[in-house]
Motif scaffolding. Structure first.
Motif, PDB file in Angstrom:
ATOM      1  N   ILE A 199       0.812  -1.224   0.000  1.00 35.01           N
ATOM      2  CA  ILE A 199       0.000   0.000   0.000  1.00 35.01           C
ATOM      3  C   ILE A 199       0.842   1.269   0.000  1.00 35.01           C
ATOM      4  N   VAL A 200       2.153   1.128  -0.252  1.00 36.70           N
ATOM      5  CA  VAL A 200       2.997   2.318  -0.365  1.00 36.70           C
ATOM      6  C   VAL A 200       2.480   3.198  -1.504  1.00 36.70           C
ATOM      7  N   ASN A 201       2.446   4.486  -1.280  1.00 36.91           N
ATOM      8  CA  ASN A 201       1.964   5.481  -2.248  1.00 36.91           C
ATOM      9  C   ASN A 201       0.457   5.385  -2.497  1.00 36.91           C
ATOM     10  N   HIS A 202      -0.252   4.655  -1.606  1.00 34.88           N
ATOM     11  CA  HIS A 202      -1.708   4.672  -1.616  1.00 34.88           C
ATOM     12  C   HIS A 202      -2.178   5.642  -0.529  1.00 34.88           C
ATOM     13  N   LEU A 203      -3.308   6.278  -0.759  1.00 39.29           N
ATOM     14  CA  LEU A 203      -3.838   7.200   0.240  1.00 39.29           C
ATOM     15  C   LEU A 203      -4.181   6.456   1.525  1.00 39.29           C
ATOM     16  N   VAL A 252      11.351   5.007  12.981  1.00 36.75           N
ATOM     17  CA  VAL A 252      10.383   5.137  11.894  1.00 36.75           C
ATOM     18  C   VAL A 252      11.064   4.772  10.579  1.00 36.75           C
ATOM     19  N   ARG A 253      10.332   4.052   9.734  1.00 39.07           N
ATOM     20  CA  ARG A 253      10.837   3.681   8.406  1.00 39.07           C
ATOM     21  C   ARG A 253      10.070   4.518   7.379  1.00 39.07           C
ATOM     22  N   VAL A 254      10.774   5.401   6.689  1.00 38.82           N
ATOM     23  CA  VAL A 254      10.161   6.326   5.740  1.00 38.82           C
ATOM     24  C   VAL A 254      10.491   5.877   4.317  1.00 38.82           C
ATOM     25  N   TRP A 255       9.467   5.661   3.523  1.00 39.22           N
ATOM     26  CA  TRP A 255       9.645   5.181   2.155  1.00 39.22           C
ATOM     27  C   TRP A 255      10.273   6.258   1.280  1.00 39.22           C
ATOM     28  N   GLN A 256      11.307   5.869   0.525  1.00 40.12           N
ATOM     29  CA  GLN A 256      12.004   6.775  -0.365  1.00 40.12           C
ATOM     30  C   GLN A 256      11.587   6.520  -1.817  1.00 40.12           C
ATOM     31  N   ARG A 257      11.714   7.529  -2.636  1.00 43.23           N
ATOM     32  CA  ARG A 257      11.314   7.406  -4.036  1.00 43.23           C
ATOM     33  C   ARG A 257      12.118   6.335  -4.765  1.00 43.23           C
ATOM     34  N   LEU A 265      13.908   4.353   4.686  1.00 43.26           N
ATOM     35  CA  LEU A 265      14.954   5.027   5.449  1.00 43.26           C
ATOM     36  C   LEU A 265      14.648   4.891   6.934  1.00 43.26           C
ATOM     37  N   LYS A 266      15.616   4.386   7.686  1.00 45.83           N
ATOM     38  CA  LYS A 266      15.465   4.270   9.131  1.00 45.83           C
ATOM     39  C   LYS A 266      15.814   5.608   9.778  1.00 45.83           C
ATOM     40  N   ALA A 267      14.885   6.174  10.544  1.00 46.22           N
ATOM     41  CA  ALA A 267      15.103   7.510  11.106  1.00 46.22           C
ATOM     42  C   ALA A 267      14.417   7.639  12.454  1.00 46.22           C
TER      43      ALA A 267
END
Length: 259
Positions: free
Chosen positions: A23-27, A66-71, A76-78
């Motif tokens: 569901i990445v990039n899904h609303l 937090v794991r933030v999805w990159q393009r 990214l672990k942050a």
């Protein structure tokens, strides 16, 4: 072992599949109009959500990574402070409620927890003017690296964990901090903040506080044992015979064969 060897390819597939989300990039279903671009591997079965939902769900677990999805197609672990355009601030509990309406300006701190070393932001409750930082930190179960203006913080549980490991396996403080830095970033470990000096000082003070608590000195137990050295940290054994405390009057006249 043979059963696992036969399943190695399948097990590896499941591990790799967990590094992404369908569901990445899904609303996000919350209706905020934001995309599901963050995950948490510290929580059990946490699905990808938007940043707003992640912050709400981690109000009481702000030290999860937090794991933030990159393009480019990876997470990214942050630290949680990375969210909200790299401006999110952990707010310490307010004396009047869960969220303070008059928080202090954010303070950039180094925070040591069992899952690694965080560079994060915190703000204090400013309802009563100049905040008592040590009091607010201790109420939040965060031990300050300094009593004047804390810049390094340690969670109570990481201090307790080090004490247990040092007692059980004689793990040195240097090795323990090095392991925490590796947990934070296993590839660029040298770039992770090194809180070794502050952590060393905190462990000395923490050990003293724990000893006083466990031996009863924090509750003025010496008053009940006037025959002991005042302030002694020797643990009191209620089963051991002590004249004037748990021995009958005239015990000294007991026949030798019954002593």
């Amino acid at each position: 072992m043979a059963d696992f060897v036969a399943k190695l390819t399948e097990l590896q597939y499941y591990i790799l599949a967990g590094e992404a989300s369908e569901i990445v990039n899904h609303l996000c279903q919350c209706g905020s109009g934001l995309y599901c671009n963050v995950k948490c591997h510290d929580c059990f079965q946490y699905k990808a959500t938007c940043e707003k939902c992640y912050i709400r769900d981690h109000f009481h677990n702000p030290f999860h990574w937090v794991r933030v999805w990159q393009r480019e197609g990876w997470y990214l672990k942050a630290d949680i402070s990375y969210l909200d355009n790299n401006q999110y601030t952990i707010q310490l509990p307010c004396s009047r409620g869960s969220l303070c309406k008059e928080p202090t300006n954010p303070n950039i701190v180094t925070l040591v927890d069992m899952n690694g070393i965080h560079g994060t932001r915190i703000s204090y409750c400013g309802c009563n003017g100049d905040p008592d930082r040590v009091q607010q930190l201790m109420n939040a179960r965060l031990f300050p690296g300094s009593v004047r203006f804390p810049r390094t913080l340690m969670t109570f549980r990481v201090l307790d964990d080090y004490m247990k490991q040092n007692l059980a396996s004689k793990k040195s403080l240097y090795d323990y901090i090095r392991a925490l830095r590796s947990l934070s970033d296993g590839f660029f470990t040298q770039e992770v903040l090194d809180p070794h000096p502050q952590f060393r000082l905190a462990t000395h003070i923490w050990r003293k506080l724990r000893i006083d608590k466990h031996t009863g000195q924090a509750h003025n137990l010496s008053a009940a044992f006037p025959h002991q050295i005042p302030g002694s940290i020797v643990q009191f054994c209620l089963a051991c015979p002590k004249d004037g405390f748990n021995m009958e009057e005239g015990w000294e006249r007991t026949p030798p064969e019954l002593k």
